[in-house]
Design a protein around this motif. Structure first.
Motif: not given
Length: 178
Positions: A4-7, A63-66, A70-73
């Motif tokens: 998760n590059y966003t954090t 925040t992407i937990t997986a 899978s988040y984008a799908t």
């Protein structure tokens, strides 16, 4: 790409590079998923582009937990389902309108003076657009060129053309010209 590059705190240029990499890696898969729902490849591409635009704009609060895939799908599937539902509702409402009302929408008469005022406002708003956006809008609306033809002529991607058109229409709508 499961990190998760966003954090992470990183320069804007590196974020853009990672974003481009995410797009390149996942675009085909996400378009496939959206096409299964919308049954239209162009709409599916728009859905995926809308997802990536939303993701980029809100990357710091997501925040992407997986995994990203899978988040984008899931997000693209939700957007595609929403699109299909809205499209069906729009068709139902249009089908319920009496024929006279639907014809009036397209055959409204305006005076020559009103027409002159509207067209001068339209051209003033178009002139106020950034140069690239104005070129793309004029090529699409008045030149009747397709996205791919405009992209080839200007040496930009088809998605860039779509984005510029979307922003141009938004600007014109805000000025109540469209």
């Amino acid at each position: 790409m499961d990190v998760n590059y966003t954090t992470m705190v990183m320069p804007q240029a590196l974020q853009a590079l990672l974003y481009a990499q995410l797009f390149t890696e996942h675009n085909d898969w996400l378009c496939y998923c959206a096409t299964k729902i919308t049954k239209d490849r162009e709409i599916a591409r728009d859905v995926v582009q809308d997802f990536f635009a939303y993701y980029w704009s809100n990357r710091e609060s997501i925040t992407i937990t997986a995994s990203f895939k899978s988040y984008a799908t899931r997000a693209v599937q939700n957007i595609a389902v929403s699109y299909v539902k809205k499209d069906r509702i729009r068709e139902l409402h249009y089908a319920r309108l009496p024929v006279e009302e639907t014809e009036d929408i397209f055959t409204t008469e305006i005076s020559e003076r009103e027409y002159d005022t509207l067209s001068s406002n339209l051209f003033a708003a178009i002139e106020g657009l950034p140069e690239q956006r104005r070129k793309i809008l004029l090529m699409h609306q008045f030149g009747k060129l397709k996205y791919a033809e405009i992209a080839d002529t200007l040496g930009v991607s088809k998605n860039t053309v779509k984005t510029h058109l979307k922003l141009a229409y938004r600007t014109l709508k805000e000025n109540r010209v469209r």
